[in-house]
Scaffold this active site. Structure first.
Site, PDB file in Angstrom:
ATOM      1  CD1 TRP A 199      -3.395   0.284   0.853  1.00 44.36           C
ATOM      2  CD2 TRP A 199      -2.725  -1.840   0.861  1.00 44.36           C
ATOM      3  NE1 TRP A 199      -4.491  -0.503   0.630  1.00 44.36           N
ATOM      4  CE2 TRP A 199      -4.110  -1.806   0.630  1.00 44.36           C
ATOM      5  CE3 TRP A 199      -2.083  -3.072   0.891  1.00 44.36           C
ATOM      6  CZ2 TRP A 199      -4.871  -2.955   0.443  1.00 44.36           C
ATOM      7  CZ3 TRP A 199      -2.836  -4.215   0.710  1.00 44.36           C
ATOM      8  CH2 TRP A 199      -4.204  -4.161   0.484  1.00 44.36           C
ATOM      9  CG  ASP A 224      -0.396   1.222   4.663  1.00 44.24           C
ATOM     10  OD1 ASP A 224      -1.125   1.820   3.855  1.00 44.24           O
ATOM     11  OD2 ASP A 224      -0.830   0.683   5.694  1.00 44.24           O
ATOM     12  CE1 TYR A 245      -7.597  -5.661   0.487  1.00 42.37           C
ATOM     13  CE2 TYR A 245      -7.444  -5.443  -1.906  1.00 42.37           C
ATOM     14  CZ  TYR A 245      -7.654  -4.887  -0.650  1.00 42.37           C
ATOM     15  OH  TYR A 245      -7.940  -3.548  -0.558  1.00 42.37           O
ATOM     16  CD  GLN A 283      -3.427   4.456   0.410  1.00 41.18           C
ATOM     17  OE1 GLN A 283      -2.260   4.080   0.369  1.00 41.18           O
ATOM     18  NE2 GLN A 283      -4.298   3.921   1.248  1.00 41.18           N
ATOM     19  CG  ASP A 315     -10.262   2.969   3.450  1.00 41.86           C
ATOM     20  OD1 ASP A 315      -9.340   3.797   3.350  1.00 41.86           O
ATOM     21  OD2 ASP A 315     -10.096   1.755   3.221  1.00 41.86           O
ATOM     22  CD  GLU A 364      -6.242  -1.648  10.126  1.00 38.93           C
ATOM     23  OE1 GLU A 364      -6.751  -2.707  10.538  1.00 38.93           O
ATOM     24  OE2 GLU A 364      -6.469  -1.178   9.002  1.00 38.93           O
TER      25      GLU A 364
HETATM   26  C1  GLC Z   1      -7.157   0.812   4.932  1.00 39.87           C
HETATM   27  C2  GLC Z   1      -6.862   2.231   5.412  1.00 39.87           C
HETATM   28  C3  GLC Z   1      -5.822   2.860   4.519  1.00 39.87           C
HETATM   29  C4  GLC Z   1      -4.581   1.970   4.504  1.00 39.87           C
HETATM   30  C5  GLC Z   1      -4.912   0.520   4.171  1.00 39.87           C
HETATM   31  C6  GLC Z   1      -3.752  -0.411   4.415  1.00 39.87           C
HETATM   32  O1  GLC Z   1      -7.681   0.792   3.657  1.00 39.87           O
HETATM   33  O2  GLC Z   1      -8.018   3.026   5.440  1.00 39.87           O
HETATM   34  O3  GLC Z   1      -5.484   4.151   4.960  1.00 39.87           O
HETATM   35  O4  GLC Z   1      -3.643   2.467   3.616  1.00 39.87           O
HETATM   36  O5  GLC Z   1      -5.978   0.075   4.964  1.00 39.87           O
HETATM   37  O6  GLC Z   1      -3.274  -0.285   5.722  1.00 39.87           O
END
Ligand code: GLC
Length: 425
Positions: A41, A44, A89, A109, A167, A391
């Site tokens: 991601w 992240d 996923y 993002q 999200d 998280e």
């Molecule tokens: C969720 C979060 C997002 C993050 C992703 C992976 O989608 O809202 O911000 O990047 O998870 O952790």
């Protein structure tokens, strides 16, 4: 170590944080956590790179470089890079159906990579110089993509809630009402296989996310068509603040490396103008704007408090900040606890996220609010030390939620929250 709990073994927690990064390491990129998020991601990974920079500069640069392997020819850096197929996923590479290698999603993002690249570079300039030189052009083309396609009146617009990184935040609700879900069809979302459904977005929200994905796909990911057709276009104050910050960091790098700075200075000028349009005077805080109606979303969230991080020294929100810090125990929750929709365990509608506390705190420290910044850091330190690298957390009692052994929580521990951390970029 001042203020740290003498009964706590912080060396052990530091070690554990490194272990979390290492166990989520897939070679040249890290997954946010095992199971729930099995790919790379975007933001992240930027946090992960910052975390790695504390003990492994080489690995930190690899993280960023691997992320940019997913960069499109347009300059866009996708929110997920699917380096290697992983089952379980949704929506995976087959749903996004982007014809390139590595496979990616079709949206972006929060653009914090330039900020984190600067931090990684500054942690070890000798090693990082060549890496920074090579990444620089890619960062510039990503920023150019935002300016060209997404910045309207100086504000950064998102075309999908997932782009914001927040999200299911309340900010998107009004704009999502216009999304037609009648053609979405059947799908199996896998997030609720890993985490209790009460902590995740609702079924209706998910249908709308999928409908927006389908709409952009049908537009062949053409930004102009999406801008014309999509019912969903929101200028996100969090994105504007993070992008402004990243542009300032890019400018700093440009100056240090003797690259031209005029274009970046122009971006910063525009974005600073845009920040003014995010100010919701009636409610006295920064806010997102539904571009389709021009209306404020009227939600005070953790993203509203990123102005200091963006270098905007505006203290009008301090009263909200003090109030919220007194209302909950562990920093700035994703939604104002006074909001009737505040839900302490539902993802971006109440829980507190360590990395949001970190960047808000860094902004406060940089703009002279050192007491507040330290309070935020200590609260986050206690939260993670007592509850683990989760998280996100219940901001009222600290109960851990979402995925465990989470990469960005470990990263901000090492860089900012640990008593041994530098606590700044
Ligand atoms: C969720 C979060 C997002 C993050 C992703 C992976 O989608 O809202 O911000 O990047 O998870 O952790």
């Amino acid at each position: 170590m001042e203020g740290a709990d003498p009964g706590m073994n912080y060396d052990k927690i530091d070690k554990k944080a490194r272990k979390v990064l290492q166990s989520n390491d897939r070679g040249l990129y890290t997954v946010p956590t095992k199971g729930l998020y099995p790919y790379q991601w975007n933001w992240d990974s930027a946090f992960a790179a910052w975390g790695f920079s504390v003990f492994d500069a080489k690995r930190a640069w690899a993280e960023l470089e691997t992320l940019f392997q997913g960069q499109w020819d347009t300059g866009m850096v996708p929110h997920i890079v699917f380096h290697k197929q992983s089952f379980g996923y949704f929506p995976g590479p087959d749903v996004w159906d982007i014809n390139r290698v590595p496979h990616t999603s079709g949206i972006s993002q929060p653009p914090i990579a330039a900020t984190m690249a600067r931090a990684v570079y500054e942690a070890d300039k000798r090693y990082g110089r060549i890496h920074m030189e090579l990444l620089y052009g890619r960062l510039v083309s990503w920023h150019r993509w935002w300016m060209k396609n997404r910045v309207e009146n100086g504000m950064v617009c998102i075309t999908h809630p997932w782009e914001s990184g927040r999200d299911n935040a309340l900010d998107w609700d009004a704009a999502l009402v216009g999304v037609d879900t009648s053609e979405v069809g059947e799908y199996h979302r896998s997030d609720t296989d890993h985490v209790d459904a009460s902590m995740r977005p609702s079924k209706l929200d998910y249908d709308r996310y999928v409908a927006l994905l389908q709409l952009s796909k049908a537009s062949d990911w053409n930004e102009r068509v999406i801008a014309d057709k999509s019912p969903f276009r929101v200028a996100d104050c969090g994105m504007t603040f993070m992008f402004l910050r990243a542009c300032r960091d890019l400018l700093h790098i440009a100056a240090e490396f003797d690259m031209g700075t005029d274009e970046i200075e122009g971006w910063i000028f525009d974005l600073k103008q845009g920040v003014k349009s995010h100010w919701n005077e009636a409610r006295g805080h920064y806010d997102s704007v539904n571009v389709r109606t021009g209306a404020f979303t009227n939600t005070l969230t953790s993203a509203s408090f990123l102005n200091w991080y963006a270098g905007i020294r505006d203290d009008r929100q301090l009263k909200h900040l003090h109030r919220i810090l007194d209302q909950v125990q562990y920093g700035i929750p994703s939604l104002d606890p006074d909001n009737p929709h505040f839900d302490e365990l539902r993802y971006w509608r109440g829980p507190v996220w360590g990395m949001m506390n970190a960047i808000i705190g860094i902004g406060l420290a940089e703009t002279g609010h050192t007491v507040l910044a330290e309070r935020l850091r200590k609260d986050t330190q206690k939260l993670i030390a007592e509850h683990g690298f989760y998280e996100y957390f219940n901001p009222v009692d600290g109960a851990a939620a979402g995925g465990g052994e989470f990469t960005w929580t470990a990263a901000i521990w090492l860089t900012w929250a640990s008593p041994h951390a530098k606590g700044r970029f």
